[in-house]
Write a protein that holds these residues in place. Sequence first.
Motif, PDB file in Angstrom:
ATOM      1  N   ARG A   1       0.842  -1.205   0.000  1.00  0.00           N
ATOM      2  CA  ARG A   1       0.000   0.000   0.000  1.00  0.00           C
ATOM      3  C   ARG A   1       0.876   1.253   0.000  1.00  0.00           C
ATOM      4  O   ARG A   1       1.916   1.292   0.648  1.00  0.00           O
ATOM      5  N   ASN A   2       0.409   2.287  -0.723  1.00  0.00           N
ATOM      6  CA  ASN A   2       1.266   3.453  -0.966  1.00  0.00           C
ATOM      7  C   ASN A   2       0.993   4.647  -0.043  1.00  0.00           C
ATOM      8  O   ASN A   2       1.633   5.686  -0.194  1.00  0.00           O
TER       9      ASN A   2
ATOM     10  N   THR B   1       4.555   8.540   3.360  1.00  0.00           N
ATOM     11  CA  THR B   1       4.768   7.786   4.597  1.00  0.00           C
ATOM     12  C   THR B   1       4.014   8.406   5.771  1.00  0.00           C
ATOM     13  O   THR B   1       3.893   7.787   6.812  1.00  0.00           O
ATOM     14  N   GLU B   2       3.529   9.629   5.601  1.00  0.00           N
ATOM     15  CA  GLU B   2       3.030  10.392   6.756  1.00  0.00           C
ATOM     16  C   GLU B   2       1.519  10.385   6.923  1.00  0.00           C
ATOM     17  O   GLU B   2       1.023  10.990   7.874  1.00  0.00           O
TER      18      GLU B   2
ATOM     19  N   ILE C   1      -0.908   1.434  -4.834  1.00  0.00           N
ATOM     20  CA  ILE C   1       0.188   0.514  -4.503  1.00  0.00           C
ATOM     21  C   ILE C   1       1.506   0.972  -5.115  1.00  0.00           C
ATOM     22  O   ILE C   1       1.530   1.714  -6.084  1.00  0.00           O
ATOM     23  N   TRP C   2       2.617   0.488  -4.499  1.00  0.00           N
ATOM     24  CA  TRP C   2       3.903   0.474  -5.186  1.00  0.00           C
ATOM     25  C   TRP C   2       4.095  -0.922  -5.753  1.00  0.00           C
ATOM     26  O   TRP C   2       3.418  -1.887  -5.327  1.00  0.00           O
TER      27      TRP C   2
ATOM     28  N   PRO D   1       6.165  -0.149   3.824  1.00  0.00           N
ATOM     29  CA  PRO D   1       7.469   0.234   3.260  1.00  0.00           C
ATOM     30  C   PRO D   1       8.092  -0.913   2.462  1.00  0.00           C
ATOM     31  O   PRO D   1       8.157  -2.032   2.969  1.00  0.00           O
ATOM     32  N   PRO D   2       8.535  -0.641   1.227  1.00  0.00           N
ATOM     33  CA  PRO D   2       9.246  -1.687   0.473  1.00  0.00           C
ATOM     34  C   PRO D   2      10.557  -1.995   1.185  1.00  0.00           C
ATOM     35  O   PRO D   2      11.226  -1.079   1.668  1.00  0.00           O
TER      36      PRO D   2
END
Length: 363
Positions: free
Chosen positions: A116-117, A142-143, A124-125, A151-152
């Motif tokens: 999930r992005n 990320t925030e 998504i990534w 996180p990948p």
Amino acid sequence: MTQGSGTLRLISGVGKKGPACFLVETGGKRLMLDLGEGPPPGLLPDVDDIGRVDALLLSHGHKDHVGGLALLPKLGHPPVYATDIVARGLPEGIATRPLPVAGKAEVLGIPVETGRNGHAPGGIWLRFGIGDGLLYTGDYATESVLYAYDPPAKPAATALIDCSYGSYNAPIAQCWEKLALLLPRGPLLLPLPANGRGPEIALELMRHSVDQIFVDDATRRALRRLCESDRVALRSAIGSEIERLADTVKPIVGARGVMLAASADGTSGATAQLLAQFEFDSDVTIVFTGYVNPTTPAERLTQSGRAQTMRWNVHPLLSDTVALVHAVQAKTVIPAFCDRAGLASLAAALAPAQVTMDSAVEI
Ligand SMILES: [Zn+2]
């Protein structure tokens, strides 16, 4: 098992803000990543010389990533891969094949992992098992207080990363502090995307005990979906807050409280009507919180001084980019969705990774 190496071609979205469109060629297969429209409105990637594509994969449902689907016939009508949430938002008649929101898949025999992005429901990534790994983040953040971010972590020697904000590094808490200063001024109109910042800012308002939160129909529907079919997009800490939020917000009727409405740039939706209604009502403060799309009402009203802009972070900070490049051990980084002018400072921050905006990159 990884595939042999390949080539990443940057068709659009690198070197200047524009529609996302990239092409991965590996083992005789051709995968397109995103196919957007704008900014500015109406701008499509130039795919005239691309030829046949074997699959199109979509990172998330924002227009600058999916708005170019009218170009599919030029690409030989490839199958379109998307998460269920993104697929539901596509125009009718687009048949899709599923991608997981967070997990593993295979597209044309190529291993793909997703997460999930933190940026939009169903967004998504994607990490491809090509060469020593290729990561495409699409847009990510990320925030977000609302949307979950996975996180990948798996190595990706080549990383095509959302760098929309270049070297900007001010945390989202500062966005709230600035917005909060405007609240006592009277009615406030915030044009927002319903499937992105809209529900997120509404949540922050509720958490800060703002009791007059008004939303348009599109944002109300997005909130309802987040309670039900889009729930997988939420951070685990949200719990029942999203249901409370959906019950708290009221429809926009006249100029009062904080009004959240789509679209973000005022070209369509309730925002277009509300701007016409409030443009000459100086009691209403109008604040755009995203990228000011050229040729739109957002640009016209900010240039005339009628509206102001105030960024609400929905893309990574420089510190996020540095952390991501380290986490996936990227050797080659392609910064996407920012101007070429930012290349030198990104290169300095991301060294020893090689940072490039060349039109084709070996994977
Ligand atoms: Zn986006």
